[in-house]
Design a protein around this motif. Structure first.
Motif, PDB file in Angstrom:
ATOM      1  N   CYS A  89       7.813  20.233 -25.605  1.00  0.00           N
ATOM      2  CA  CYS A  89       7.252  19.333 -24.942  1.00  0.00           C
ATOM      3  C   CYS A  89       8.307  18.190 -24.450  1.00  0.00           C
ATOM      4  N   ARG A  90       9.414  18.112 -25.142  1.00  0.00           N
ATOM      5  CA  ARG A  90      10.228  17.083 -24.858  1.00  0.00           C
ATOM      6  C   ARG A  90      11.074  17.593 -23.631  1.00  0.00           C
ATOM      7  N   SER A  91      11.316  18.928 -23.691  1.00  0.00           N
ATOM      8  CA  SER A  91      11.668  19.472 -22.236  1.00  0.00           C
ATOM      9  C   SER A  91      11.106  19.310 -21.039  1.00  0.00           C
ATOM     10  N   LEU A  92       9.816  19.121 -21.319  1.00  0.00           N
ATOM     11  CA  LEU A  92       8.921  18.578 -20.100  1.00  0.00           C
ATOM     12  C   LEU A  92       8.961  17.250 -19.797  1.00  0.00           C
ATOM     13  N   GLY A  93       9.820  16.348 -20.666  1.00  0.00           N
ATOM     14  CA  GLY A  93       9.633  15.006 -20.473  1.00  0.00           C
ATOM     15  C   GLY A  93       8.678  14.274 -21.299  1.00  0.00           C
ATOM     16  N   GLY A  94       7.995  15.145 -22.059  1.00  0.00           N
ATOM     17  CA  GLY A  94       6.932  14.363 -22.935  1.00  0.00           C
ATOM     18  C   GLY A  94       6.877  14.729 -24.416  1.00  0.00           C
ATOM     19  N   ALA A  95       5.782  14.475 -24.892  1.00  0.00           N
ATOM     20  CA  ALA A  95       5.729  14.881 -26.505  1.00  0.00           C
ATOM     21  C   ALA A  95       4.394  15.703 -26.879  1.00  0.00           C
ATOM     22  N   ARG A  96       4.393  16.075 -28.095  1.00  0.00           N
ATOM     23  CA  ARG A  96       3.126  16.763 -28.551  1.00  0.00           C
ATOM     24  C   ARG A  96       2.038  15.694 -28.202  1.00  0.00           C
ATOM     25  N   ALA A  97       0.798  16.156 -27.715  1.00  0.00           N
ATOM     26  CA  ALA A  97      -0.217  15.484 -27.317  1.00  0.00           C
ATOM     27  C   ALA A  97      -0.687  14.804 -28.450  1.00  0.00           C
ATOM     28  N   MET A  98      -1.225  13.484 -28.339  1.00  0.00           N
ATOM     29  CA  MET A  98      -1.806  12.704 -29.214  1.00  0.00           C
ATOM     30  C   MET A  98      -3.255  12.115 -28.714  1.00  0.00           C
ATOM     31  N   MET A  99      -4.242  12.720 -29.513  1.00  0.00           N
ATOM     32  CA  MET A  99      -5.616  12.546 -29.149  1.00  0.00           C
ATOM     33  C   MET A  99      -6.226  11.470 -29.469  1.00  0.00           C
ATOM     34  N   LYS A 100      -5.683  10.060 -29.017  1.00  0.00           N
ATOM     35  CA  LYS A 100      -6.023   8.910 -29.546  1.00  0.00           C
ATOM     36  C   LYS A 100      -7.448   8.389 -29.247  1.00  0.00           C
ATOM     37  N   THR A 101      -8.123   8.895 -28.071  1.00  0.00           N
ATOM     38  CA  THR A 101      -9.539   8.444 -27.791  1.00  0.00           C
ATOM     39  C   THR A 101     -10.380   9.808 -27.513  1.00  0.00           C
ATOM     40  N   ALA A 102     -11.643   9.457 -27.766  1.00  0.00           N
ATOM     41  CA  ALA A 102     -12.716  10.402 -27.171  1.00  0.00           C
ATOM     42  C   ALA A 102     -12.604  11.153 -26.041  1.00  0.00           C
ATOM     43  N   LYS A 103     -12.027  10.209 -24.902  1.00  0.00           N
ATOM     44  CA  LYS A 103     -12.101  10.495 -23.488  1.00  0.00           C
ATOM     45  C   LYS A 103     -10.935  11.658 -23.580  1.00  0.00           C
TER      46      LYS A 103
END
Length: 562
Positions: A89-103
């Motif tokens: 995920c870091r190589s894509l410029g991000g991180a493992r997804a954080m599902m912080k909201t129901a949306k």
């Protein structure tokens, strides 16, 4: 010419056909895409896996959330261990997804269904949560909720350890996916990455020289010393860490603030009371003008500190406390008033331990005629000068400063009561509740006793309690029926200090048993002193001494007749 043209056209057709037939042989489709020949340039079509897109399946598939300017990549094909998904995920410029909201959860779930269908076998994806020291955290260090509308934990899964996965709840349908805890990192699973569409550190910079770090679609501020909050907007003093009226000042060292305490308090946050120790009598004193209280409130406060309102029993204690007041508040200034542990009851001044407050002598600090007033005692300067402070009588309800005393030692352990007396520590004083037959500060003195024998009753008296020449009468009380009657026995206190009475009857014999109480009390008049007898003075305020039989023991009960 004609033949050459024909040969050229045939050659072109031959080359073009060869290109059409061999285009897929070069494997132009990436990431597992399937190549199919086409009649149009580039003469092939790539059928991509749902995780990828583009002419050659070279681009990853994203679902974009316009709500939080974030892209999500859902990947079930390229399965990985949890630990490996971080670098992917870091190589894509991000991180493992954080599902912080129901949306966000609903958006990602709909993309998973879109890519892999609404029905079928169970599917699961690593997401950016893990348990560290019994606490579930997201990849950015914030807490994973275990309850509430944004929590998607399957039943009791949050109580387990491991790493978080987003898994279908049922094997037949892929709606309503849940969070699960996977206890180890041994199985390769799908994963979900989040990549920010915007530069969050540029749009939402950290204030007060804080350092911004972008983690997926989140951003985190590392604040400079003394500042705190999501944007480093607040400084530590905004949270009012200093208690009891302390003033907060920013500092360059942890905890990045310093509390300037009121003189009554101390400690990093001014939570601890300031005490000064008198080594002479092993007593600690607390002088407080900031937290003003009534006399009753002061009594409760000092008790909560393990002590009592200060009793100024000696000049030495008075001078010590006075010097502390001057040290804390200065030698001159406005008049200061402090509650101390004396109050008036039945026209007598008493300390809170029940001993008398002197009204004369070197240890008495009464201001002129104030001991004749009522109320409770305060310590206050006679004027603006705070030396040679005096005692004053004031009403109980007004809020004033106060002084507490707390013993530095266990006085009941060091100075126990004798003869099975019960010891109570009151501030830096101790009080003995003596067993029957004993009196004195430490229950060291014997008092009058009644002993019951078959042949009669034996009475012994202590002259401190029963005066010579005074006549006492023997009373009999049945504790069961709660009735009392005087016997016909009168006792004259003489130098003999004892008397034996045989075959007592009134009109029947007196028997000793557990529910019987015998008492001796003064007769109405003094009979021996002829001068007093002539004026027939009534003994209204003489103590009556009860002796209660408790099987083989006698218990003394003092009753004030005033």
């Amino acid at each position: 010419m004609g033949l050459g043209l024909i040969i050229s056209i045939a050659l072109v057709i031959s080359v073009k056909g060869e290109s059409m037939n061999n285009t897929c042989d070069s494997s132009p489709c990436k990431n597992g895409g399937t190549c199919q020949n086409s009649n149009e340039e580039p003469y092939y079509t790539c059928v991509c896996h749902p995780e990828y897109q583009g002419t050659q399946c070279e681009e990853i598939t994203f679902i974009i959330s316009t709500t939080n300017n974030c892209k999500y990549h859902v990947n079930l094909r390229d399965k990985k261990l949890f630990t490996d998904t971080k670098s992917t995920c870091r190589s894509l410029g991000g991180a493992r997804a954080m599902m912080k909201t129901a949306k966000i959860q609903n958006l990602v779930e709909s993309q998973a269904i879109k890519q892999y269908g609404a029905t079928g076998g169970e599917i699961g994806f690593w997401i950016g949560g893990y348990k560290d020291k019994n606490r579930w955290t997201w990849a950015d260090g914030t807490d994973v909720p275990t309850t509430g509308k944004n929590s998607k934990w399957a039943v009791n899964q949050h109580s387990s350890n491991g790493y978080m996965m987003f898994i279908t709840s049922f094997r037949t349908t892929r709606e309503n996916m849940k969070w699960h805890a996977v206890p180890n990192n041994l199985k390769k699973k799908g994963y979900i990455c989040e990549i920010s569409v915007v530069d969050r550190c540029l749009l939402f910079p950290c204030l007060n020289s804080g350092t911004c770090t972008s983690i997926g679609c989140q951003r985190k501020c590392q604040c400079m010393g003394g500042y705190m909050g999501e944007n480093c907007k607040n400084n530590v003093c905004d949270s009012s860490p200093c208690t009891n009226g302390g003033t907060c000042e920013l500092s360059t060292k942890e905890p990045y603030y310093t509390c300037v305490c009121q003189p009554e308090y101390r400690g990093t946050q001014c939570k601890n009371i300031r005490l000064f120790h008198d080594t002479t009598n092993n007593c600690k004193y607390h002088v407080n003008l900031y937290d003003k209280k009534s006399f009753v409130e002061t009594n409760s406060t000092c008790s909560s500190l393990g002590g009592a309102i200060a009793m100024m029993k000696t000049t030495e204690i008075q001078d010590l406390v006075e010097s502390r007041i001057i040290k804390q508040y200065g030698a001159t200034g406005e008049a200061l008033e402090f509650w101390i542990g004396g109050f008036k009851v039945s026209n007598s001044w008493m300390w809170v331990d029940g001993t008398d407050v002197p009204t004369t002598g070197k240890d008495s600090k009464w201001s002129t005629n104030h001991h004749t007033s009522t109320g409770s005692m305060i310590l206050s300067p006679h004027g603006g000068d705070r030396e040679n402070m005096m005692w004053f009588a004031k009403p109980n309800n007004r809020k004033r400063g106060y002084i507490c005393e707390i013993s530095a030692v266990d006085r009941c352990l060091l100075f126990p009561c004798h003869n099975s007396g019960t010891c109570t520590q009151i501030g830096c004083q101790k009080k003995c509740d003596c067993m029957w037959g004993y009196t004195g500060e430490n229950c060291e003195n014997r008092v009058s006793q009644i002993s019951c024998f078959q042949s009669g009753i034996s009475i012994q008296w202590n002259r401190e309690n029963h005066k010579m020449g005074r006549v006492y009468k023997l009373h009999l009380e049945d504790l069961t029926s709660k009735t009392t009657k005087a016997t016909n026995v009168q006792i004259l206190v003489t130098e003999e200090a004892s008397i034996n009475i045989g075959n007592v009857s009134d009109p029947s014999p007196i028997h000793c048993f557990p529910s019987t109480r015998l008492s001796i009390s003064p007769n109405k008049y003094i009979l021996v002193d002829l001068w007093v007898a002539r004026i027939r003075m009534s003994l209204k305020s003489v103590a009556k001494v009860h002796y209660i039989f408790d099987e083989s023991k006698l218990k003394v009960e003092l009753v004030d007749l005033s």
